[in-house]
Design a protein around this motif. Sequence first.
Motif, PDB file in Angstrom:
ATOM      1  N   PRO A 146      16.915  11.971   1.129  1.00  0.00           N
ATOM      2  CA  PRO A 146      16.371  12.657   2.302  1.00  0.00           C
ATOM      3  C   PRO A 146      15.437  13.782   1.886  1.00  0.00           C
ATOM      4  N   GLY A 147      14.290  13.826   2.520  1.00  0.00           N
ATOM      5  CA  GLY A 147      13.276  14.827   2.205  1.00  0.00           C
ATOM      6  C   GLY A 147      12.198  14.330   1.260  1.00  0.00           C
ATOM      7  N   ASP A 148      12.491  13.301   0.456  1.00  0.00           N
ATOM      8  CA  ASP A 148      11.445  12.716  -0.386  1.00  0.00           C
ATOM      9  C   ASP A 148      10.367  12.128   0.518  1.00  0.00           C
ATOM     10  N   VAL A 149       9.137  12.130   0.050  1.00  0.00           N
ATOM     11  CA  VAL A 149       8.028  11.585   0.821  1.00  0.00           C
ATOM     12  C   VAL A 149       7.721  10.171   0.345  1.00  0.00           C
ATOM     13  N   VAL A 150       7.603   9.252   1.305  1.00  0.00           N
ATOM     14  CA  VAL A 150       7.237   7.864   1.019  1.00  0.00           C
ATOM     15  C   VAL A 150       6.001   7.534   1.846  1.00  0.00           C
ATOM     16  N   ALA A 151       5.000   6.958   1.204  1.00  0.00           N
ATOM     17  CA  ALA A 151       3.770   6.557   1.888  1.00  0.00           C
ATOM     18  C   ALA A 151       3.915   5.113   2.371  1.00  0.00           C
ATOM     19  N   LEU A 152       3.474   4.871   3.596  1.00  0.00           N
ATOM     20  CA  LEU A 152       3.482   3.528   4.169  1.00  0.00           C
ATOM     21  C   LEU A 152       2.041   3.133   4.447  1.00  0.00           C
ATOM     22  N   ALA A 165       3.989  12.320  -2.282  1.00  0.00           N
ATOM     23  CA  ALA A 165       4.736  11.063  -2.170  1.00  0.00           C
ATOM     24  C   ALA A 165       5.348  10.651  -3.500  1.00  0.00           C
ATOM     25  N   LYS A 166       6.573  10.175  -3.421  1.00  0.00           N
ATOM     26  CA  LYS A 166       7.263   9.655  -4.593  1.00  0.00           C
ATOM     27  C   LYS A 166       7.227   8.140  -4.629  1.00  0.00           C
ATOM     28  N   ALA A 167       6.819   7.527  -3.547  1.00  0.00           N
ATOM     29  CA  ALA A 167       6.799   6.069  -3.477  1.00  0.00           C
ATOM     30  C   ALA A 167       5.739   5.628  -2.478  1.00  0.00           C
ATOM     31  N   LEU A 168       5.329   4.373  -2.628  1.00  0.00           N
ATOM     32  CA  LEU A 168       4.328   3.771  -1.756  1.00  0.00           C
ATOM     33  C   LEU A 168       4.784   2.360  -1.417  1.00  0.00           C
ATOM     34  N   ILE A 169       4.760   2.043  -0.135  1.00  0.00           N
ATOM     35  CA  ILE A 169       5.080   0.693   0.330  1.00  0.00           C
ATOM     36  C   ILE A 169       3.824   0.137   0.983  1.00  0.00           C
ATOM     37  N   THR A 170       3.487  -1.114   0.639  1.00  0.00           N
ATOM     38  CA  THR A 170       2.284  -1.728   1.179  1.00  0.00           C
ATOM     39  C   THR A 170       2.514  -3.211   1.418  1.00  0.00           C
ATOM     40  N   VAL A 171       1.464  -3.896   1.803  1.00  0.00           N
ATOM     41  CA  VAL A 171       1.478  -5.347   2.014  1.00  0.00           C
ATOM     42  C   VAL A 171       0.444  -5.967   1.082  1.00  0.00           C
ATOM     43  N   SER A 172       0.593  -7.257   0.804  1.00  0.00           N
ATOM     44  CA  SER A 172      -0.262  -7.886  -0.204  1.00  0.00           C
ATOM     45  C   SER A 172      -1.759  -7.767   0.068  1.00  0.00           C
ATOM     46  N   PRO A 173      -2.251  -7.857   1.310  1.00  0.00           N
ATOM     47  CA  PRO A 173      -3.707  -7.726   1.485  1.00  0.00           C
ATOM     48  C   PRO A 173      -4.249  -6.351   1.086  1.00  0.00           C
ATOM     49  N   LEU A 174      -3.380  -5.341   1.017  1.00  0.00           N
ATOM     50  CA  LEU A 174      -3.822  -3.992   0.660  1.00  0.00           C
ATOM     51  C   LEU A 174      -3.391  -3.596  -0.752  1.00  0.00           C
ATOM     52  N   LEU A 175      -2.885  -4.545  -1.514  1.00  0.00           N
ATOM     53  CA  LEU A 175      -2.317  -4.256  -2.826  1.00  0.00           C
ATOM     54  C   LEU A 175      -3.322  -3.635  -3.793  1.00  0.00           C
ATOM     55  N   ALA A 176      -4.559  -4.087  -3.792  1.00  0.00           N
ATOM     56  CA  ALA A 176      -5.551  -3.532  -4.729  1.00  0.00           C
ATOM     57  C   ALA A 176      -5.769  -2.042  -4.481  1.00  0.00           C
ATOM     58  N   GLN A 177      -5.972  -1.661  -3.214  1.00  0.00           N
ATOM     59  CA  GLN A 177      -6.185  -0.251  -2.890  1.00  0.00           C
ATOM     60  C   GLN A 177      -4.918   0.559  -3.167  1.00  0.00           C
ATOM     61  N   ALA A 178      -3.756  -0.010  -2.823  1.00  0.00           N
ATOM     62  CA  ALA A 178      -2.489   0.685  -3.033  1.00  0.00           C
ATOM     63  C   ALA A 178      -2.233   0.916  -4.516  1.00  0.00           C
ATOM     64  N   THR A 179      -2.479  -0.092  -5.335  1.00  0.00           N
ATOM     65  CA  THR A 179      -2.258   0.026  -6.774  1.00  0.00           C
ATOM     66  C   THR A 179      -3.192   1.078  -7.376  1.00  0.00           C
ATOM     67  N   ALA A 180      -4.455   1.040  -6.986  1.00  0.00           N
ATOM     68  CA  ALA A 180      -5.408   2.039  -7.488  1.00  0.00           C
ATOM     69  C   ALA A 180      -4.985   3.445  -7.076  1.00  0.00           C
ATOM     70  N   GLY A 181      -4.566   3.594  -5.843  1.00  0.00           N
ATOM     71  CA  GLY A 181      -4.116   4.900  -5.362  1.00  0.00           C
ATOM     72  C   GLY A 181      -2.864   5.382  -6.063  1.00  0.00           C
TER      73      GLY A 181
END
Length: 180
Positions: free
Chosen positions: A58-64, A107-123
């Motif tokens: 609780p309190g950790d930041v997760v990016a969606l 953010a300590k974590a990032l959750i994404t979907v496959s069509p956005l994986l390239a941008q998410a991985t780079a970020g």
Amino acid sequence: MEIPDVSLYDFLFADLTGADLDRVALIDGPSGDKTTYGTLRAHVDAVAGAIAARGLEPGDVVALHSPNVPAFVSVFHGLLRAGVTVTTVNALASGAEVGKQLIASGAKALITVSPLLAQATAGAEAAGLGAAPRGGRDGAPGPPPRGGPRPRGGGGRRARAPTTSSCSTARRGTRTCGTC
């Protein structure tokens, strides 16, 4: 306007009856697929349990980072149920913009979907989160496995508005990779 003193999860799901669980909660526009309240609640609980199992607290930041699809609802509410703070990332954000938001939000974590994986991985790499393990149905970091630990407490109520490119409050501390 009176704001109830309960978690968002409890406000939405605590008083559902058996008949309510069979009612349609979401309809996917393009496909017409329907998600019932019972299925939505089960997905929310599964996400929350998986987040807890991965050590996010609780309190950790997760990016969606997701477009407007039914899974967004399950993951967003599952994250809140787990008590983490959610920062939503615009689906049209570039890798650099994703990275800036990850840094600015802490953010300590990032959750994404496959069509956005390239941008998410780079970020994620730009923010020092490292490579994300794959786990979703589509091979992207995504919906966690069913089961696992139950979420802690009654669920959080925190959400963080997306940052903009004019955000000048970027903060960065030492963090370990907690990517989901």
